[in-house]
Write a protein that holds these residues in place. Structure first.
Motif, mmCIF file in Angstrom:
data_model
loop_
_atom_site.group_PDB
_atom_site.id
_atom_site.type_symbol
_atom_site.label_atom_id
_atom_site.label_comp_id
_atom_site.label_asym_id
_atom_site.label_seq_id
_atom_site.Cartn_x
_atom_site.Cartn_y
_atom_site.Cartn_z
ATOM 1 N N LEU A 46 26.740 -45.095 -2.921
ATOM 2 C CA LEU A 46 27.854 -44.391 -2.284
ATOM 3 C C LEU A 46 27.366 -43.585 -1.082
ATOM 4 C CD1 LEU A 46 30.766 -43.428 -2.121
ATOM 5 C CD2 LEU A 46 30.232 -41.721 -3.889
ATOM 6 N N ALA A 47 26.201 -42.942 -1.230
ATOM 7 C CA ALA A 47 25.651 -42.130 -0.139
ATOM 8 C C ALA A 47 25.291 -42.981 1.076
ATOM 9 C CB ALA A 47 24.429 -41.362 -0.632
ATOM 10 N N ILE A 48 24.668 -44.146 0.849
ATOM 11 C CA ILE A 48 24.266 -44.978 1.983
ATOM 12 C C ILE A 48 25.483 -45.644 2.629
ATOM 13 C CG2 ILE A 48 23.863 -47.151 0.755
ATOM 14 C CD1 ILE A 48 21.696 -45.593 3.540
ATOM 15 N N ILE A 49 26.521 -45.937 1.854
ATOM 16 C CA ILE A 49 27.762 -46.452 2.439
ATOM 17 C C ILE A 49 28.372 -45.421 3.379
ATOM 18 C CG2 ILE A 49 30.179 -47.009 1.902
ATOM 19 C CD1 ILE A 49 29.162 -48.426 -0.625
ATOM 20 N N SER A 50 28.241 -44.155 3.034
ATOM 21 C CA SER A 50 28.868 -43.068 3.795
ATOM 22 C C SER A 50 27.978 -42.517 4.901
ATOM 23 C CB SER A 50 29.239 -41.926 2.841
ATOM 24 O OG SER A 50 30.015 -42.384 1.757
ATOM 25 N N THR A 51 26.798 -43.094 5.105
ATOM 26 C CA THR A 51 25.843 -42.546 6.077
ATOM 27 C C THR A 51 25.991 -43.105 7.487
ATOM 28 O OG1 THR A 51 24.208 -41.975 4.377
ATOM 29 C CG2 THR A 51 23.391 -42.326 6.615
ATOM 30 N N GLU A 106 22.635 -43.947 18.448
ATOM 31 C CA GLU A 106 22.627 -43.697 17.002
ATOM 32 C C GLU A 106 23.597 -44.635 16.295
ATOM 33 O OE1 GLU A 106 23.866 -40.310 13.731
ATOM 34 O OE2 GLU A 106 24.763 -40.368 15.714
ATOM 35 N N SER A 107 24.823 -44.742 16.808
ATOM 36 C CA SER A 107 25.829 -45.598 16.176
ATOM 37 C C SER A 107 25.381 -47.053 16.161
ATOM 38 C CB SER A 107 27.168 -45.475 16.923
ATOM 39 O OG SER A 107 27.657 -44.160 16.859
ATOM 40 N N GLY A 108 24.624 -47.455 17.181
ATOM 41 C CA GLY A 108 24.169 -48.834 17.246
ATOM 42 C C GLY A 108 23.037 -49.142 16.292
ATOM 43 N N LEU A 109 22.082 -48.236 16.205
ATOM 44 C CA LEU A 109 20.870 -48.530 15.433
ATOM 45 C C LEU A 109 20.935 -48.085 13.975
ATOM 46 C CD1 LEU A 109 18.036 -47.734 18.018
ATOM 47 C CD2 LEU A 109 18.922 -49.956 17.322
ATOM 48 N N ASN A 110 21.772 -47.097 13.646
ATOM 49 C CA ASN A 110 21.725 -46.615 12.262
ATOM 50 C C ASN A 110 22.272 -47.638 11.272
ATOM 51 O OD1 ASN A 110 24.506 -46.360 12.548
ATOM 52 N ND2 ASN A 110 24.494 -44.132 12.582
ATOM 53 N N ASP A 111 23.136 -48.559 11.751
ATOM 54 C CA ASP A 111 23.585 -49.641 10.872
ATOM 55 C C ASP A 111 22.394 -50.483 10.415
ATOM 56 O OD1 ASP A 111 25.552 -49.202 13.289
ATOM 57 O OD2 ASP A 111 26.800 -49.668 11.570
ATOM 58 N N GLY A 112 21.549 -50.852 11.398
ATOM 59 C CA GLY A 112 20.382 -51.664 11.082
ATOM 60 C C GLY A 112 19.390 -50.953 10.184
ATOM 61 N N LEU A 113 19.258 -49.633 10.360
ATOM 62 C CA LEU A 113 18.354 -48.867 9.513
ATOM 63 C C LEU A 113 18.901 -48.717 8.096
ATOM 64 C CD1 LEU A 113 17.317 -46.032 12.008
ATOM 65 C CD2 LEU A 113 15.909 -47.939 11.230
ATOM 66 N N ALA A 114 20.217 -48.653 7.980
ATOM 67 C CA ALA A 114 20.827 -48.453 6.666
ATOM 68 C C ALA A 114 20.883 -49.739 5.850
ATOM 69 C CB ALA A 114 22.234 -47.884 6.830
ATOM 70 N N VAL A 115 20.951 -50.894 6.523
ATOM 71 C CA VAL A 115 21.095 -52.166 5.816
ATOM 72 C C VAL A 115 19.971 -52.416 4.805
ATOM 73 C CG1 VAL A 115 20.990 -54.676 6.108
ATOM 74 C CG2 VAL A 115 22.555 -53.331 7.481
ATOM 75 N N ILE A 127 18.066 -50.341 3.188
ATOM 76 C CA ILE A 127 18.202 -49.408 2.068
ATOM 77 C C ILE A 127 19.352 -49.837 1.165
ATOM 78 C CG2 ILE A 127 18.616 -47.001 1.437
ATOM 79 C CD1 ILE A 127 17.445 -46.203 4.150
ATOM 80 N N PHE A 128 20.475 -50.191 1.788
ATOM 81 C CA PHE A 128 21.630 -50.630 1.005
ATOM 82 C C PHE A 128 21.293 -51.868 0.182
ATOM 83 C CE2 PHE A 128 25.309 -53.495 0.749
ATOM 84 C CZ PHE A 128 26.160 -52.741 -0.030
ATOM 85 N N LEU A 129 20.662 -52.871 0.812
ATOM 86 C CA LEU A 129 20.344 -54.114 0.102
ATOM 87 C C LEU A 129 19.347 -53.882 -1.029
ATOM 88 C CD1 LEU A 129 20.136 -56.667 3.048
ATOM 89 C CD2 LEU A 129 22.017 -56.288 1.452
#
Length: 394
Positions: free
Chosen positions: A125-130, A157-166, A168-170
């Protein structure tokens, strides 16, 4: 079959209505995502069938992912790197300090609000909301009243944080499937591998594709009808190649966009990027309608007070405290720190993560999905209104 036709008719009709009256909606601080969300919720209210989700999510998953990749590419291609070179440390602070602190803080908040949940579901839930949304940030990024350094920091930030979060989410998703506890070293290894693959593919594929396009243009090998969405095709294929080889396609798409700005912007007509950006924005509006449709399926039976509280905290202190602390020792004025801290809308990346979670795990606690959906919906509303306020004050 007839219900599918009706759904498509309502979506396209909503797009037409918003397009025809966009200026009036703007005056009332109603953004495109807000209008399409409202349209989707109204449609779902009248078409809802108990115990049956009227649309299957699987066919829309790849459409949503490709749209997000295209948005990341076009936003990166429009980045003003000359400004970013003098303020790159702002973006680095947001990505390397604020982002992990936001995830950790969000996990702590979730543990406090949902003690009945396992740490894995709380962390999911936290990483979905990050991650923040580049598309929902566009009105902020295009606002000339806000200093360029601040706007470009939010854009990167908006461009790269998706890639950084993926990654962790997976990793968390795989852990939930295998019922194991993830280690810090596993998380770090997966993240480095996925980002590394993304960078390598972007560095190899992007120059190749654009040099071919420039060669074709210089030798007049194609006509105007075939060039309109060349950037769309390039962004999509880079995303898909990276995903195929196990990398972060979102990260690769954004890096490809940055490379376009560095090497090919002057030689390759900017109109192609504008065409791709316009298509991405249209696809994003469709996604907001689809999201509202399946969100109603989960929310109609009611939500817990703690789910609402998590959504409100996720949009405020969960991000704002880490960002403000990350910029504590910089010379950035407090007003700009506050803008950076507040303006982190949750959007398509969070939608993609939520869809993947629902499709992959069969026993996801309802409160997790409810909290994620509420966070996204409230973000569209609150950040949309605040962005319009900033524009009106400029």
């Amino acid at each position: 079959m007839h219900s599918e036709y009706i759904l498509i008719i309502v979506i396209t009709s909503s797009l037409i209505i918003y397009s025809l009256f966009a200026r009036q909606f703007h005056n009332f601080r109603i953004s495109g995502p807000m209008f399409m969300l409202a349209s989707g919720l109204v449609y779902s209210y009248y078409s809802y069938v108990p115990d049956q989700l009227n649309i299957q999510l699987a066919p829309f998953k790849i459409f949503i992912e490709l749209t997000l990749a295209l948005i990341l590419f076009t936003d990166a291609a429009k980045t003003k790197l000359a400004v970013l070179k003098t303020s790159y440390h702002y973006a680095l602070l947001l990505l390397l300090l604020a982002l992990p602190f936001t995830f950790i803080f969000g996990t702590a908040l979730g543990t406090w609000l949902f003690p009945e949940l396992s740490i894995i579901f709380v962390a999911l839930l936290a990483i979905i909301s990050t991650p923040t949304d580049a598309a929902l940030s566009s009105s902020f990024i295009d606002n000339d009243a806000i200093p360029e350094k601040t706007r470009e920091a939010v854009n990167v930030e908006s461009g790269l944080n998706d890639g950084l979060a993926v990654p962790i989410f997976l990793l968390l998703l795989t852990t939930a499937l295998n019922q194991q506890e993830p280690s810090f070293y596993e998380t770090l290894a997966v993240t480095i591998r996925e980002i590394g693959i993304a960078i390598v593919i972007a560095l190899i594929a992007t120059p190749l594709f654009f040099k071919l396009a420039i060669y074709s243009e210089s030798h007049r090998l194609y006509n105007l009808d075939s060039e309109a969405f060349i950037c769309v095709a390039i962004a999509v294929v880079i995303y898909l190649i990276t995903q195929y080889f196990g990398g972060s396609g979102f990260f690769a798409a954004f890096i490809a966009g940055l490379l376009f700005d560095i090497k090919f912007k002057n030689a390759f007509k900017p109109q192609r990027v504008n065409n791709a950006h316009a298509l991405a924005n249209t696809c994003a509006l469709i996604i907001w309608f689809i999201f509202a449709h399946f969100a109603y399926f989960y929310l109609h039976s009611g939500v817990s007070l703690n789910a609402i509280l998590f959504a409100l905290l996720a949009l405020t202190i969960m991000r704002m405290i880490p960002v403000i602390l990350s910029f504590m020792f910089t010379k950035l004025a407090f007003k700009q720190r506050f803008l950076l801290a507040w303006y982190g809308p949750r959007g398509l990346a969070s939608v993609v993560f939520t869809l993947i979670l629902i499709q992959t795990l069969k026993d996801v606690p309802k409160v997790v999905i409810d909290s994620a959906i509420l966070t996204i919906i409230l973000s569209v509303i609150f950040h949309g209104i605040s962005a319009k306020s900033n524009q009106n004050n400029s």
